[in-house]
Scaffold this active site. Structure first.
Site, mmCIF file in Angstrom:
data_model
loop_
_atom_site.group_PDB
_atom_site.id
_atom_site.type_symbol
_atom_site.label_atom_id
_atom_site.label_comp_id
_atom_site.label_asym_id
_atom_site.label_seq_id
_atom_site.Cartn_x
_atom_site.Cartn_y
_atom_site.Cartn_z
ATOM 1 C CG HIS B 251 39.495 31.015 41.772
ATOM 2 N ND1 HIS B 251 39.486 31.422 40.340
ATOM 3 C CD2 HIS B 251 39.612 32.125 42.220
ATOM 4 C CE1 HIS B 251 39.370 32.718 40.337
ATOM 5 N NE2 HIS B 251 39.288 33.550 41.832
ATOM 6 N NE ARG B 271 35.193 35.692 36.738
ATOM 7 C CZ ARG B 271 34.746 35.009 38.714
ATOM 8 N NH1 ARG B 271 33.359 34.932 38.943
ATOM 9 N NH2 ARG B 271 36.195 34.772 39.162
#
Ligand SMILES: Cc1cc2nc3c(=O)[nH]c(=O)nc-3n(C[C@H](O)[C@H](O)[C@H](O)COP(=O)(O)OP(=O)(O)OC[C@H]3O[C@@H](n4cnc5c(N)ncnc54)[C@H](O)[C@@H]3O)c2cc1C
Ligand code: SF4
Ligand code: SF4
Ligand code: FES
Lengths: 353, 637
Positions: B251, B271
């Site tokens: 990740h 994000r």
């Protein structure tokens, strides 16, 4: 690098145990669970403790740290003084299995007894329509990570093993509240059920549960109190009661909570309420119905004494009474004066009025 | 041998694992009328699924009506760099919406759109807003809903049969250490109660593996102690095969500071909601890392990227939303180039991009987590993040439709993270939760029908049980070996340093040598203490699983001489179309891991024609492209 810090950790099992001292290295930014892991990797490889996520999301790592119920993965070491000894003990309300691990099966039993979501009969999957504002109330309760800290701290069972059968505890009150507030839940008697079967009546709103909830769920204000208020409303509102008497003929009139609530075949058991929480004996309850003085004002219980912070003292040790506060309210003395009793002797004759 | 008490149970279907996949499988098996057991290493409702944050991908088209299963299928194949088992990707894209809607009938409460439908959010690699979510605790909602559905089935059974556990029972804090066979058929499973250390034996003709992943072999990981690759190893030992084991997802944005929370994830939705990545010089560096294959979809300047949040139809997406492996690699390069933070990560900044109020509303548990754990206020300061071992794409090779394990064993099924193929070389965020539901249901249903067509129930041999007992007790009886914790640390060091995010031939060879040494040490591990809730003993038993799975990963990583998705070779930095046609399959030969190449199944014409030729050209060999051209010509006629 790290510094050595003093820990006292309870080691033992159901046959007994005691606090053991450890000096452990602690690094900057660590939490209590890190320290326990370091102990496992060094001095105490068989130290038992539960954990999974180490991020406050799974609710596995509950324990009592310096007497306060906490998630150990969310308790930063920086919250203690450098020279402070940190005492770690297992949850007190549940039986110890070993070290910091307790038997929490009580909670799973209560979960299993709480009636599940009832899907609306005529809405197909994919057709569910709900507004965000309407789901938000239930969503608050669905944040629950089942750490059972609230269950652990609730005095009704913390110091009273004997209340456990009749009392589901705050975690399951909010489960009932969540379903009660679910926009599409087809069952309409969640509150009444909470009152009669889950022991909502035992709760005297001390708010200790809300206090410890790591998810900051307002268990009492948003869950328990609204449910209690509604139940109480119905109980004292003569119009509602009249309504139920007129429209629901043929049914045993019920003391309290049953106005619009219809629970079908099981009603003799699930609809009734005695003021000391739910009774599970249908027959004696039904008897009690006959001898009820309907117009009696039940005195409101007064809350137990609080400490300087406005909180309930958590343990018997620091409490000014020999036991936890009475769930009946501290103003009630026993034996109760007979006119306050809603009790009918099984062999008594027809009631006098 | 001294006498050992073993509790015996008989079930039709035994599901190992109580995460999303396991619970969904168990529900299906129970609905098919089978007596079903659910087994879990931790308490009921604590499995890893609880930690998933972002959401569950399903092309319901609630937010953008142009979304449909074909688009989802395309995104999934693209994300997996065309190495996915196409049939699994197809089933997944088609069936996810039903599986999500079904959850609502179990009581799930997803966030809503204005018109009252399930809201869907943007996520890396998905063309349209597609992730059904509940704030940033979607996994919790999923597992709690399934858990409560199981309770509701138990309540039905109680009404009907007088016993909650008449047809479905949960064995919490119970670990399976061995699968037992009768010839080539599954006959049962053997394990221990963590609580008491007592042994337990399940006799069952069908077993569904839903044990999740392998991340504990890495030091910086988002995974919990449960993720020791047990299911992978059980399958191998039972004669099943593993595929794609070289593909691990790191990740891109795990917390790197403070140390105690190293590895904890910062969800991608930070994000998706406007967060940007910056290096220590304050530069928004992702624009430098857009690979050619993605140029068409991703913006090359800040102005356009910023417009996308408001007007996604007329602008290309910000490069921060590139698939995870690209982001992880970009961060890795920045740090290696000396532009990282003091703790070895980069900055993820949302504070300067959204008002504090908005951040708290959109990312409540993220805000909460950082505040409580790190005393960082994400509405005021940037986070320090870096790549973290997160997900294993590889797993048990299965039949796409039924989830039945390939290899020599029958009666073994697998679903969820423990199965392989669905995600190819890289998983898109959000595809796992829906994968659990789609293939959990399938595996549970097929396990049930498998038991129906069995002429006789397989039998467990006493010798096999005795051997299982002996293996389980061995670490407690030895006191000369090393501590399991030391061995685990050494294993993590080997995997993290030599089989990590960027790999090289020399290091992989070295890793295999070190793993072989570790294998000998693990065989002699000893655990102090008794059998009651003894984590040292539990770890000692998990170690051999971690080890064999690590060997598979290292071997496959050495063999695959290209970079693709979750496998990056510094010595072979390019994707190679020839390697796309190859699956690396691991099996056990005695004790040793055997690696074979196997061709990838070929996509059906109607599926491959969902793609542009230009896009396919990046992935396919010339030969395959010629076939594709012939196909389109045919269709044109
Ligand atoms: C931090 C984090 C965030 C994530 N976010 C997302 C997201 O936003 N969207 C998404 O789609 N995916 C996400 N994922 C991935 C996804 O959550 C997992 O891949 C998925 O939950 C795996 O589910 P599962 O059912 O396969 O297994 P799990 O939920 O991991 O459950 C495994 C079960 O198997 C049991 N088990 C294992 N071994 C044994 C044994 N030997 N004996 C008995 N029981 C055993 C365990 O106790 C456990 O109950 C995330 C993962 C992590 C770690
Ligand atoms: S308010 Fe007090 S009495 Fe009521 S459930 Fe919470 S802790 Fe228990
Ligand atoms: S309500 Fe709060 S304290 Fe109680 S179990 Fe849930 S998360 Fe824990
Ligand atoms: S380990 Fe999951 S809440 Fe602490």
């Amino acid at each position: 690098m790290g510094t050595k810090r003093q820990f006292r950790i309870w080691r033992g099992d159901e046959s007994g145990g005691d606090l053991q001292d450890y000096a452990v290295e602690v690094n900057e930014g660590e939490v209590v669970l890190d320290v326990i892991h370091r102990l496992q990797a060094t001095d105490a490889p068989d130290l038992a403790c539960r954990w999974n996520c180490k991020a406050g999301k799974c609710g596995s790592c509950s324990m009592e740290i310096n007497g306060k119920p906490r998630l150990s993965c969310m308790t930063r070491m920086s919250t203690f003084e450098d020279d402070e000894t940190v005492t770690v003990t297992p949850l007190r309300t549940f039986p110890v299995i070993r070290d910091l691990v307790t038997d929490v099966s009580f909670n799973y039993e209560k979960a299993r007894e709480t009636p599940a979501f009832a899907p609306p009969a005529d809405v197909a999957p994919g057709e569910y329509r709900m507004q965000q504002v309407d789901v938000e109330r239930s969503q608050e309760f669905r944040k629950c990570i089942e750490c059972y800290l609230c269950q652990n701290v609730c005095h009704v069972i913390r110091d009273h093993e004997e209340n456990k059968p009749a009392f589901s505890g705050p975690r399951f009150f909010i489960r009932a509240a969540e379903l009660d507030m679910h926009p599409l839940d087809a069952k309409t008697d969640r509150k009444e059920y909470a009152q009669s079967e889950m022991g909502l009546g035992f709760c005297n709103i001390t708010k200790c549960c809300t206090e410890v909830c790591p998810e900051h769920i307002k268990i009492t204000d948003n869950g328990i109190i609204p449910m209690k208020e509604r139940v109480v409303d119905r109980r004292y509102d003569p119009l509602v009661w009249l309504g139920s008497k007129i429209f629901r003929r043929g049914q045993v009139p019920q003391t309290s909570v049953t106005s619009e609530h219809h629970s079908g075949a099981g009603s003799a058991q699930s609809g009734v309420h005695s003021h000391a929480g739910g009774s599970h004996d249908a027959r004696s309850e039904a008897q009690a119905q006959k001898g009820v003085n309907w117009h009696r004002q039940v005195p409101h219980p007064t809350a137990p004494p609080l400490d300087a912070n406005g909180k309930l003292p958590l343990t018997e040790l620091t409490f000014d009474k020999a036991a936890a506060p009475s769930p009946f309210g501290d103003d009630v003395t026993f034996p109760l004066p007979p006119e306050h009793l809603n009790f009918a002797h099984p062999q008594q004759d027809q009631p006098k009025h | 041998m001294t006498e050992t008490r073993i509790e015996r149970h008989h079930y039709d279907v035994v599901v190992i694992g109580a995460g999303g996949a396991g619970l969904r499988a168990a529900i299906e098996a129970r609905l098919a009328g089978k007596k079903t057991a659910i087994i879990s290493k931790s308490l009921f409702g604590k499995a890893h699924t609880v930690m998933a944050e972002g959401g569950a991908a399903a092309a319901m088209g609630n937010v953008n009506p142009r979304d449909n299963w074909q688009v989802h299928f395309r995104d999934t194949m693209r994300g997996g760099k065309f190495l996915n088992n196409f049939r699994m990707a197809e089933l997944h894209a088609k069936e996810s919406p039903q599986r999500i809607w079904e959850l609502e009938t179990y009581g799930a409460l997803f966030d809503r759109t204005k018109d009252g439908k399930i809201s869907q959010r943007n996520f890396g690699g998905h063309e349209y807003p597609r992730l059904a979510h509940v704030g940033d605790r979607t996994g919790l909602e999923l597992i709690r809903t399934l858990q409560q559905k199981i309770v509701s089935l138990q309540q039905e059974d109680k009404r009907e049969l007088g016993d909650y556990e008449a047809r479905i029972r949960v064995f919490a804090e119970t670990t399976i250490t061995e699968l037992l066979l009768d010839g080539d058929r599954v006959a049962g499973a053997f394990g221990y109660y963590r609580e008491s250390g007592e042994f337990i034996l399940f006799e069952a003709p069908a077993v569904v593996l839903a044990t999740g992943g392998v991340g504990r072999s890495y030091k910086v990981t988002s995974n919990s102690w449960e993720y020791t690759g047990d299911g992978h190893a059980l399958a191998l030992r039972a004669g099943a095969t593993l595929i794609n084991m070289e593909f691990l997802q790191f990740h891109p944005t795990g917390m790197v500071w403070p140390p105690s929370v190293k590895g904890i994830l910062v969800t991608e939705s930070v994000r998706g909601d406007g967060g940007v990545l910056k290096n220590s010089e304050g530069k928004r560096f992702m624009f430098d890392y857009v690979p050619d294959v993605f140029r068409k979809q991703y913006a090359d300047n800040e102005a356009e990227a910023d417009r996308w949040y408001k007007d996604p139809d007329n602008n290309r997406r910000p490069p921060e939303l590139l698939p995870r492996d690209e982001v992880a690699r970009a961060i890795n390069s920045e740090v290696k180039a000396g532009r990282g933070t003091p703790a070895g990560g980069v900055y993820l900044d949302i504070a300067s991009r959204l008002p504090a109020e908005e951040i708290r509303r959109r990312l409540p548990s993220m805000h909460h987590q950082f505040k409580e754990l790190a005393d960082v206020d994400i509405t005021k300061e940037p986070m320090e993040v870096g790549p973290t071992c997160h997900y294993v794409m590889g797993g048990v090779e299965v039949d796409p439709d039924s989830g039945a394990a390939a290899g020599s064993v029958r009666g073994l099924f697998a679903a969820g993270e423990v199965s392989g193929g669905m995600h190819g070389s890289n998983r898109l965020g959000g595809n796992s939760l829906s994968d659990l539901l789609v293939f959990g249901k399938r595996a549970g249903g097929h396990a049930a029908s498998y038991t129906d067509q069995l002429p006789t129930r397989p039998k467990i041999s006493v010798a096999a049980v005795e051997a299982a007992v002996e293996t389980a007790l061995a670490p407690l009886q030895r006191d000369t070996g090393e501590s399991p914790y030391v061995l685990q640390q050494d294993l993590q060091a080997v995997m993290g340093e030599l089989v990590g995010i960027i790999r090289r031939e020399g290091e992989l060879v070295d890793a295999l040598g070190k793993l072989a040494q570790l294998r000998e040490r693990v065989a002699k591990v000893s655990a102090a203490g008794g059998r009651r809730y003894n984590p040292g003993w539990h770890l000692a038993l998990d170690l051999r699983n971690m080890l064999v799975v690590s060997e598979c990963t290292a071997k496959a990583a050495l063999e695959r001489q290209e970079s693709r998705g979750g496998h990056t070779r510094e010595d072979f930095p390019q994707m190679d179309a020839k390697w796309r046609r190859v699956n690396l399959v691991c099996s056990l030969d005695g004790d040793a891991v055997r690696l074979e190449r196997k061709p990838l199944p070929k996509m059906r014409p109607e599926l491959i024609s969902l793609f542009d030729r230009a896009e396919l050209a990046k992935y396919l060999t010339d030969e395959e492209l010629a076939e594709f051209d012939a196909l389109t010509e045919e269709a044109g006629k």
